[in-house]
Design a protein around this motif. Structure first.
Motif, PDB file in Angstrom:
ATOM      1  N   CYS A 239       0.827  -1.205   0.000  1.00  0.00           N
ATOM      2  CA  CYS A 239       0.000   0.000   0.000  1.00  0.00           C
ATOM      3  C   CYS A 239       0.861   1.255   0.000  1.00  0.00           C
ATOM      4  O   CYS A 239       0.445   2.302   0.482  1.00  0.00           O
ATOM      5  N   SER A 240       2.053   1.171  -0.503  1.00  0.00           N
ATOM      6  CA  SER A 240       2.975   2.309  -0.429  1.00  0.00           C
ATOM      7  C   SER A 240       2.808   3.294  -1.574  1.00  0.00           C
ATOM      8  O   SER A 240       3.444   4.327  -1.601  1.00  0.00           O
ATOM      9  N   GLY A 241       1.945   2.972  -2.523  1.00  0.00           N
ATOM     10  CA  GLY A 241       1.738   3.881  -3.646  1.00  0.00           C
ATOM     11  C   GLY A 241       0.922   5.097  -3.263  1.00  0.00           C
ATOM     12  O   GLY A 241       0.354   5.177  -2.189  1.00  0.00           O
ATOM     13  N   ASN A 242       0.861   6.067  -4.163  1.00  0.00           N
ATOM     14  CA  ASN A 242       0.119   7.302  -3.901  1.00  0.00           C
ATOM     15  C   ASN A 242      -1.137   7.419  -4.751  1.00  0.00           C
ATOM     16  O   ASN A 242      -1.759   8.472  -4.802  1.00  0.00           O
ATOM     17  N   ASP A 243      -1.488   6.313  -5.418  1.00  0.00           N
ATOM     18  CA  ASP A 243      -2.586   6.414  -6.388  1.00  0.00           C
ATOM     19  C   ASP A 243      -3.826   5.623  -5.993  1.00  0.00           C
ATOM     20  O   ASP A 243      -4.598   5.216  -6.846  1.00  0.00           O
ATOM     21  N   GLY A 244      -4.013   5.393  -4.690  1.00  0.00           N
ATOM     22  CA  GLY A 244      -5.274   4.805  -4.276  1.00  0.00           C
ATOM     23  C   GLY A 244      -5.177   3.437  -3.649  1.00  0.00           C
ATOM     24  O   GLY A 244      -4.364   3.226  -2.748  1.00  0.00           O
ATOM     25  N   PRO A 245      -6.002   2.485  -4.083  1.00  0.00           N
ATOM     26  CA  PRO A 245      -6.130   1.182  -3.436  1.00  0.00           C
ATOM     27  C   PRO A 245      -4.812   0.424  -3.336  1.00  0.00           C
ATOM     28  O   PRO A 245      -3.898   0.611  -4.135  1.00  0.00           O
ATOM     29  N   CYS A 246      -4.750  -0.471  -2.340  1.00  0.00           N
ATOM     30  CA  CYS A 246      -3.567  -1.308  -2.173  1.00  0.00           C
ATOM     31  C   CYS A 246      -3.521  -2.369  -3.271  1.00  0.00           C
ATOM     32  O   CYS A 246      -4.553  -2.843  -3.740  1.00  0.00           O
ATOM     33  N   LEU A 247      -2.305  -2.773  -3.640  1.00  0.00           N
ATOM     34  CA  LEU A 247      -2.152  -3.847  -4.612  1.00  0.00           C
ATOM     35  C   LEU A 247      -2.651  -5.167  -4.026  1.00  0.00           C
ATOM     36  O   LEU A 247      -3.160  -6.021  -4.741  1.00  0.00           O
TER      37      LEU A 247
ATOM     38  N   GLY B 246     -14.660 -20.436  12.104  1.00  0.00           N
ATOM     39  CA  GLY B 246     -14.988 -21.381  13.164  1.00  0.00           C
ATOM     40  C   GLY B 246     -13.739 -21.974  13.782  1.00  0.00           C
ATOM     41  O   GLY B 246     -12.617 -21.778  13.288  1.00  0.00           O
ATOM     42  N   GLU B 247     -13.908 -22.710  14.869  1.00  0.00           N
ATOM     43  CA  GLU B 247     -12.778 -23.245  15.621  1.00  0.00           C
ATOM     44  C   GLU B 247     -11.931 -24.225  14.818  1.00  0.00           C
ATOM     45  O   GLU B 247     -10.756 -24.433  15.125  1.00  0.00           O
ATOM     46  N   THR B 248     -12.511 -24.844  13.804  1.00  0.00           N
ATOM     47  CA  THR B 248     -11.757 -25.817  13.014  1.00  0.00           C
ATOM     48  C   THR B 248     -10.858 -25.141  11.966  1.00  0.00           C
ATOM     49  O   THR B 248     -10.038 -25.809  11.336  1.00  0.00           O
ATOM     50  N   VAL B 249     -11.025 -23.842  11.789  1.00  0.00           N
ATOM     51  CA  VAL B 249     -10.228 -23.114  10.800  1.00  0.00           C
ATOM     52  C   VAL B 249      -8.905 -22.690  11.431  1.00  0.00           C
ATOM     53  O   VAL B 249      -8.887 -22.041  12.477  1.00  0.00           O
ATOM     54  N   SER B 250      -7.793 -23.047  10.811  1.00  0.00           N
ATOM     55  CA  SER B 250      -6.470 -22.765  11.371  1.00  0.00           C
ATOM     56  C   SER B 250      -5.890 -21.433  10.920  1.00  0.00           C
ATOM     57  O   SER B 250      -4.811 -21.054  11.342  1.00  0.00           O
ATOM     58  N   TRP B 251      -6.606 -20.713  10.070  1.00  0.00           N
ATOM     59  CA  TRP B 251      -6.097 -19.473   9.507  1.00  0.00           C
ATOM     60  C   TRP B 251      -6.489 -18.250  10.336  1.00  0.00           C
ATOM     61  O   TRP B 251      -7.527 -18.253  10.997  1.00  0.00           O
ATOM     62  N   THR B 252      -5.661 -17.225  10.269  1.00  0.00           N
ATOM     63  CA  THR B 252      -5.956 -15.902  10.825  1.00  0.00           C
ATOM     64  C   THR B 252      -5.955 -14.929   9.655  1.00  0.00           C
ATOM     65  O   THR B 252      -5.032 -14.948   8.831  1.00  0.00           O
ATOM     66  N   SER B 253      -6.983 -14.080   9.575  1.00  0.00           N
ATOM     67  CA  SER B 253      -7.113 -13.195   8.419  1.00  0.00           C
ATOM     68  C   SER B 253      -7.317 -11.747   8.831  1.00  0.00           C
ATOM     69  O   SER B 253      -7.815 -11.454   9.923  1.00  0.00           O
ATOM     70  N   GLY B 254      -6.958 -10.851   7.918  1.00  0.00           N
ATOM     71  CA  GLY B 254      -7.157  -9.430   8.165  1.00  0.00           C
ATOM     72  C   GLY B 254      -7.258  -8.644   6.877  1.00  0.00           C
ATOM     73  O   GLY B 254      -6.870  -9.120   5.811  1.00  0.00           O
ATOM     74  N   LEU B 255      -7.818  -7.438   6.993  1.00  0.00           N
ATOM     75  CA  LEU B 255      -7.962  -6.538   5.852  1.00  0.00           C
ATOM     76  C   LEU B 255      -7.064  -5.315   6.020  1.00  0.00           C
ATOM     77  O   LEU B 255      -6.750  -4.912   7.143  1.00  0.00           O
ATOM     78  N   ILE B 256      -6.679  -4.740   4.913  1.00  0.00           N
ATOM     79  CA  ILE B 256      -5.936  -3.486   4.899  1.00  0.00           C
ATOM     80  C   ILE B 256      -6.656  -2.544   3.938  1.00  0.00           C
ATOM     81  O   ILE B 256      -6.858  -2.879   2.779  1.00  0.00           O
ATOM     82  N   PHE B 257      -7.068  -1.380   4.417  1.00  0.00           N
ATOM     83  CA  PHE B 257      -7.740  -0.408   3.559  1.00  0.00           C
ATOM     84  C   PHE B 257      -6.719   0.610   3.061  1.00  0.00           C
ATOM     85  O   PHE B 257      -6.019   1.241   3.854  1.00  0.00           O
ATOM     86  N   GLY B 258      -6.656   0.780   1.748  1.00  0.00           N
ATOM     87  CA  GLY B 258      -5.733   1.734   1.164  1.00  0.00           C
ATOM     88  C   GLY B 258      -6.319   3.131   1.093  1.00  0.00           C
ATOM     89  O   GLY B 258      -7.396   3.417   1.627  1.00  0.00           O
ATOM     90  N   LYS B 259      -5.624   3.984   0.402  1.00  0.00           N
ATOM     91  CA  LYS B 259      -6.044   5.372   0.260  1.00  0.00           C
ATOM     92  C   LYS B 259      -7.365   5.437  -0.495  1.00  0.00           C
ATOM     93  O   LYS B 259      -7.510   4.882  -1.579  1.00  0.00           O
ATOM     94  N   GLY B 260      -8.354   6.096   0.084  1.00  0.00           N
ATOM     95  CA  GLY B 260      -9.666   6.193  -0.555  1.00  0.00           C
ATOM     96  C   GLY B 260     -10.556   5.000  -0.299  1.00  0.00           C
ATOM     97  O   GLY B 260     -11.694   4.964  -0.763  1.00  0.00           O
ATOM     98  N   GLU B 261     -10.067   3.999   0.473  1.00  0.00           N
ATOM     99  CA  GLU B 261     -10.856   2.810   0.767  1.00  0.00           C
ATOM    100  C   GLU B 261     -11.249   2.779   2.238  1.00  0.00           C
ATOM    101  O   GLU B 261     -10.684   3.488   3.064  1.00  0.00           O
TER     102      GLU B 261
END
Length: 343
Positions: free
Chosen positions: A102-110, A147-162
């Motif tokens: 998200c280091s760009g200056n033109d909006g959404p993250c890649l 759910g508890e059976t899911v081993s993944w951890t997830s997250g979102l990153i909002f870019g510029k304008g998002e």
């Protein structure tokens, strides 16, 4: 009498200088090598640093609170980097890797979604995998499993304008930049509100000015009390007929003017009209009002109020509560959120 060049004391002094020079050289080499081995250090765009500083040690919060995501959740989306080729030791590092997109200056993250497998037993050979993905709609992420059976951890990153939502009132619309990296559970709840046809019951019912305790920029005036009034507007974000589940405590920074935070575990919330350094680590901050919209909050705080007493403390309650409409942003605001800071 002057000392001779081969004086024992002079020799000891020269040896000490040489030792100090050697130690300094070692430290310098170590710093350079560490930077090369850890390219994420000091490489993030300062604009996104400001969104994460909401939980940094310098603001009274615990360092590292941000960038942890939601456990037992796998977000879907088009994978751009596969975990088998992209591994880290923690979900924080995976999140930071996503932020570098998200280091760009033109909006959404890649890349705007990160998924990390951090449970050694459940993940097996996939332990440490970090998958970076791209959502078609950041305000409506594609969820694969939860759910508890899911081993993944997830997250979102909002870019510029998002990640900007609208809190509509009859006095104007408050645009709020959400902080999913620091308050992921809170943001999930807000995004759920956006899917409802209405938010009956959502309203602002309390309004207190800065009084004589804070100046127009929100800075506390020395030797004045911290309230009442408490320089905020308060309301509730709970749609009638929809069960509410308490939101866990997340990043709790120093409150700044424009901060949007929960009271307790929600759904009571407030928008601060001043800087409240005295409220350290007390409230989960999940967003911030765009600077240009704070004049709407100022309109609301000037509405007619009546006095009330809660727990032996005087409060100012609006004579007529202000209904709220929670909705997606109707149009792009471009760079308007560039000055939004979570500190």
């Amino acid at each position: 009498m002057g000392r001779r060049l081969n004086d024992p004391e002079q020799s000891r002094f020269a040896s000490l200088v040489l030792l100090l020079v050697a130690l300094f050289s070692c430290v310098l080499v170590y710093a350079v090598v560490s930077t090369l081995l850890n390219p994420n250090v000091n490489s993030r765009d300062s604009r996104f640093e400001s969104l994460e500083v909401v939980a940094s040690g310098g603001l009274g919060g615990k360092k590292g609170v941000c960038c942890r995501g939601i456990e037992n959740l796998e977000l879907w989306g088009a994978a751009v980097k596969w975990g088998s080729e992209f591994r880290f030791n923690s979900s924080v590092e995976c999140c930071q890797a996503c932020k570098t997109m998200c280091s760009g200056n033109d909006g959404p993250c890649l890349r705007d979604t990160w998924v990390f497998c951090g449970n050694k037993k459940a993940c097996g050979s996939r332990f440490g995998e970090c998958r970076l993905k791209k959502q078609k709609d950041t305000l409506s992420p594609d969820r694969q499993e939860a759910g508890e059976t899911v081993s993944w951890t997830s997250g979102l990153i909002f870019g510029k304008g998002e990640g900007i939502i609208e809190m509509g009132t009859e006095y104007g619309t408050l645009h709020i930049k959400l902080f999913p990296d620091c308050a992921p559970y809170s943001v999930v709840y807000i995004l759920e509100l956006l899917t409802l046809c209405h938010c009956a019951g959502c309203q602002i019912y309390r309004a207190e000015s800065r009084g004589k305790s804070w100046d127009s920029k929100g800075n506390h005036i020395k030797d004045t009390p911290y309230g009442p009034p408490f320089a905020l507007i308060q309301g509730i974000l709970e749609a009638q007929g929809t069960p509410f589940k308490k939101i866990p405590a997340e990043a709790c920074p120093t409150i700044r003017g424009g901060s949007v935070a929960w009271i307790g575990s929600g759904p009571e919330f407030f928008i601060s009209l001043a800087n409240h350094e005295e409220w350290k680590n007390s409230y989960t901050v999940f967003g911030s009002v765009l600077p240009g919209d704070m004049e709407i909050a100022e309109k609301i705080v000037q509405l007619p109020t009546k006095s009330d007493v809660w727990n032996n403390i005087n409060f100012s309650v609006l004579q007529k509560p202000v209904p709220l409409i929670m909705r997606r942003m109707k149009k792009s605001l471009g760079d308007l959120n560039a000055n939004v800071k979570s500190n």
